[in-house]
Design an enzyme around this catalytic site. Sequence first.
Site, short mmCIF file in Angstrom:
data_model
loop_
_atom_site.label_atom_id
_atom_site.label_comp_id
_atom_site.label_asym_id
_atom_site.label_seq_id
_atom_site.Cartn_x
_atom_site.Cartn_y
_atom_site.Cartn_z
N GLY A 221 37.62 -35.81 -36.68
CA GLY A 221 37.33 -37.10 -36.06
C GLY A 221 36.63 -36.72 -34.50
N GLU B 242 43.58 -35.40 -29.89
CA GLU B 242 42.85 -36.14 -30.61
C GLU B 242 40.97 -37.31 -30.62
OE1 GLU B 242 43.21 -37.36 -33.67
OE2 GLU B 242 46.57 -37.08 -34.09
N ASP C 230 46.32 -43.90 -33.78
CA ASP C 230 46.48 -45.06 -34.48
C ASP C 230 48.70 -45.81 -35.03
OD1 ASP C 230 46.07 -47.83 -36.22
OD2 ASP C 230 45.56 -47.01 -37.75
N VAL D 34 37.03 -48.52 -35.80
CA VAL D 34 35.81 -48.48 -34.88
C VAL D 34 35.80 -46.67 -35.31
CG1 VAL D 34 36.85 -48.95 -32.97
CG2 VAL D 34 37.24 -46.58 -33.36
P1 IMP Z 1 47.37 -42.35 -37.21
O1 IMP Z 1 48.10 -41.60 -37.87
O2 IMP Z 1 47.26 -43.72 -37.71
O3 IMP Z 1 47.50 -42.36 -36.06
O4 IMP Z 1 45.79 -42.51 -37.69
C1 IMP Z 1 44.82 -41.43 -36.58
C2 IMP Z 1 43.82 -41.19 -37.85
O5 IMP Z 1 43.11 -41.51 -38.95
C3 IMP Z 1 43.08 -40.80 -36.27
O6 IMP Z 1 42.93 -38.97 -36.40
C4 IMP Z 1 41.26 -41.75 -37.25
O7 IMP Z 1 40.97 -40.19 -38.26
C5 IMP Z 1 42.19 -42.19 -38.71
N1 IMP Z 1 41.84 -43.09 -37.68
C6 IMP Z 1 42.52 -44.65 -37.51
N2 IMP Z 1 42.14 -45.48 -37.03
C7 IMP Z 1 40.57 -45.25 -36.89
C8 IMP Z 1 39.47 -46.37 -36.77
O8 IMP Z 1 39.17 -46.74 -36.18
N3 IMP Z 1 37.67 -45.49 -37.17
C9 IMP Z 1 38.26 -44.27 -37.33
N4 IMP Z 1 38.91 -43.26 -37.82
C10 IMP Z 1 40.95 -43.78 -37.28
#
Ligand code: IMP
Length: 494
Positions: free
Chosen positions: A340, A392, A396, A446
């Site tokens: 991403g 990053e 999230d 998003v």
């Molecule tokens: P975390 O480990 O929950 O912080 O998630 C991070 C990863 O989740 C990001 O690098 C994205 O690949 C994916 N992600 C989380 N929220 C979104 C979103 O709203 N759109 C697209 N990808 C997301």
Amino acid sequence: MATGKERAYYKSVRRAAAALNSDMTLKEALDTIVRCTARAMKAGVSLVLLDSTRKKLIHSSSWGLSQTYLRKGVLDTDKSLAEVLTGQPVAIADVSQDSRIQYPELAAKAGISSILGIPVMVSGTAVGSIRVYSKEPAEFTNQDTNLVTTMANLATAALHSRTPYHETEETQQGESQAQTEAAALRQVRTVTYAHPSEEEFAHILDFYHIEWVYEPRSFPLNWDGDRVTEMFTPDFYLAGLDLYVELTTLKQRLVTEKNRKLRRLRELYPEIKITLLYKKDFDRLLAKYGCGPLAQARGHGISQVLYSSAEIQHRVGALAEQISRDYTGRHPIMVGVLRGVFCFMADLVRQMTTPLDVDFMAISYYSEDSSAVKITKDMNLNVDGRHVLMVEDIVDTGMTLNYVLNYLKARNPASLAVCTLLDKRARRLIDVPLDYTGFEVPDEFVVGYGLDYEEEYRNLPFIGILGPEKRPAKERGHSKTSVAERNASQKRPK
Ligand code: IMP
């Protein structure tokens, strides 16, 4: 023997002429000419140009004049030094006693005593003027008039040398060279937009041939005795519609504040027509005409554009500047977590000004056939003793970043910091330190600018919210979902 004043004049003309003989753009050359005139005359100077209706004048360049004075209001050609546009120089020794200027009280307030106006001519027709605003009462001499006329001629020469074509008489469309040059000159506006959406709005207005002026007037709203304590400067004035337009950002706090100011403005200036355009309305306006990001996105299930391409570029530029400053002399390794991040990383590093290395990692995400997160592609560079900046796309829950940071910490970097384009703070489970953040996003799914949903949308140039019908099922009502479910709903192989 030349006098001190003559020597100063020669020097300014020499400098202004050198600007013509350089690789400066038209705007840069005109700015230089204005600055040289101001230095020679020891006064404020502006270059104003006719709009296409020939009824209004637009500030193109200025030097030594306050923003308050520049935003005194729209200049009408028949009220503001009108004879200059017939090709005549106009010298006003005492502004307080002269009906040829449009805003005499404001000039007096700005401490201006005398004004000299010299036409800028293109093929025998005035297209604007150079104006000199002197604080000292001045009887302008022939020498002064000659100097400013020379500068006005240099402005015309800058235009001749920097307008794209030079066909002799008429183009195929029947447009004369003079008209083309006048149009090119009007494009030269020294606008520094406060917000990228304003620039987009200006492009749309240009596209539809709607004449506009950026922030031409500040309206005093409140006073403490004689002193103005609050002002409001609408973003645009559309001369043809006699309408001021104020664009708003997404932040509700700012919208409420703007609404208050607008109510006050309407109370104090009932004759002024002004409209407030919300970003949503603006996107819809563009979509209605089949242009703008929302129109492109409609068919794709995007319900709202969160950040346009221009807004992203603007923010990424600011982050790059800050990071470059912080990492001067430290030669960092910028590490992106695939996939991403690819758009963000590419734009960020290209705007950085310090030497750096780039590397990538990839990790597996939660799925039924993998019991734990693991690194599927490790870095190529050795981080031992190096300054590492993790990059990053979006943070999230914070679990991905937490895992990667722990992994890297064990490899002895000299320092470890994090830059994320998006921060979805509302869904955080693990408190990870973020050193640089592009935007804080709402609790929505998003996509775009590298971020995907089931591998779709990565190539959108903007970041948008995925519409409810397309959203991952768990995302729609995640209040009751478990951590594993929440992650599963958002994680895909990147
Ligand atoms: P975390 O480990 O929950 O912080 O998630 C991070 C990863 O989740 C990001 O690098 C994205 O690949 C994916 N992600 C989380 N929220 C979104 C979103 O709203 N759109 C697209 N990808 C997301």
